[in-house]
Design a protein around this motif. Structure first.
Motif, PDB file in Angstrom:
ATOM      1  N   ASP A 127       0.828  -1.207   0.000  1.00 43.87           N
ATOM      2  CA  ASP A 127       0.000   0.000   0.000  1.00 43.87           C
ATOM      3  C   ASP A 127       0.861   1.254   0.000  1.00 43.87           C
ATOM      4  OD1 ASP A 127      -2.464   1.430   0.117  1.00 43.87           O
ATOM      5  OD2 ASP A 127      -2.130   1.708   2.282  1.00 43.87           O
ATOM      6  N   LEU A 128       1.904   1.262   0.827  1.00 40.31           N
ATOM      7  CA  LEU A 128       2.785   2.441   0.894  1.00 40.31           C
ATOM      8  C   LEU A 128       3.533   2.630  -0.430  1.00 40.31           C
ATOM      9  CD1 LEU A 128       4.215   2.144   4.518  1.00 40.31           C
ATOM     10  CD2 LEU A 128       2.573   3.822   3.666  1.00 40.31           C
ATOM     11  N   ASN A 129       3.978   1.541  -1.045  1.00 42.25           N
ATOM     12  CA  ASN A 129       4.650   1.666  -2.351  1.00 42.25           C
ATOM     13  C   ASN A 129       3.699   2.224  -3.399  1.00 42.25           C
ATOM     14  OD1 ASN A 129       7.199   0.806  -1.633  1.00 42.25           O
ATOM     15  ND2 ASN A 129       6.744  -1.357  -2.006  1.00 42.25           N
ATOM     16  N   ASN A 130       2.447   1.771  -3.352  1.00 39.19           N
ATOM     17  CA  ASN A 130       1.440   2.276  -4.291  1.00 39.19           C
ATOM     18  C   ASN A 130       1.184   3.763  -4.055  1.00 39.19           C
ATOM     19  OD1 ASN A 130      -0.390   2.096  -6.352  1.00 39.19           O
ATOM     20  ND2 ASN A 130      -2.082   1.512  -5.007  1.00 39.19           N
ATOM     21  N   GLN A 131       1.055   4.178  -2.781  1.00 36.66           N
ATOM     22  CA  GLN A 131       0.847   5.596  -2.468  1.00 36.66           C
ATOM     23  C   GLN A 131       2.031   6.433  -2.925  1.00 36.66           C
ATOM     24  OE1 GLN A 131       0.028   6.197   1.674  1.00 36.66           O
ATOM     25  NE2 GLN A 131      -1.782   4.856   1.663  1.00 36.66           N
TER      26      GLN A 131
END
Length: 155
Positions: A127-131
């Motif tokens: 999720d953090l990589n996507n954000q």
């Protein structure tokens, strides 16, 4: 000079007295005569052959009974030795099976919790990589040296 019948009969009687193994071949060998003599159809030979076969079966039956007693005695001693070893091992290990199983169950529960936490952290990283990928406001401008083209984007 004795006849073959007398030699075989004497050998048979001697072997019975001694209590050794009796069979047709052993009796003929002891009498130094051919075993084929016991196959003669005369009544005295047939009777002698039957007596030898009966003595052989009796000897085998007796031997089997003695073997059974020896086997039983051997197994009893092995059983006692095994019981002593088991008691000694129980004393050395002093392990309670119920407590051991509870400990294993608690370790399995802890392992499941660790797997659950790993899965949660993997999802959070994704999720953090996507954000990070979609929320960046910074754009970089590059120039292609060969063509002189200006390229704008996130690299």
């Amino acid at each position: 000079m004795t006849t073959a019948y007398e030699d075989i009969l004497n050998a048979f009687n001697d072997m019975k007295k001694e209590g050794c193994k009796i069979n047709k071949n052993a009796v003929a060998t002891r009498a130094n005569r051919n075993i084929a003599n016991l196959s003669k159809p005369k009544e005295e030979w047939v009777k002698l052959k039957e007596d030898i076969e009966e003595a052989e079966s009796e000897w085998l039956r007796k031997r089997t009974d003695e073997n059974k007693d020896a086997i039983i005695k051997s197994l009893k001693s092995k059983l006692q030795l095994t019981k002593k070893q088991l008691a000694k091992e129980k004393q050395n290990n002093n392990v309670d099976p119920v407590a051991y199983e509870k400990e294993i169950n608690s370790l399995l529960v802890e392992l499941q919790e660790m797997y659950r936490e790993i899965d949660r952290l993997k999802a959070k990283v994704a999720d953090l990589n996507n954000q990070l990928l979609h929320s960046t406001q910074d754009h970089e401008i590059r120039v292609d040296v060969e063509t002189g083209e200006i390229i704008k984007g996130i690299f």
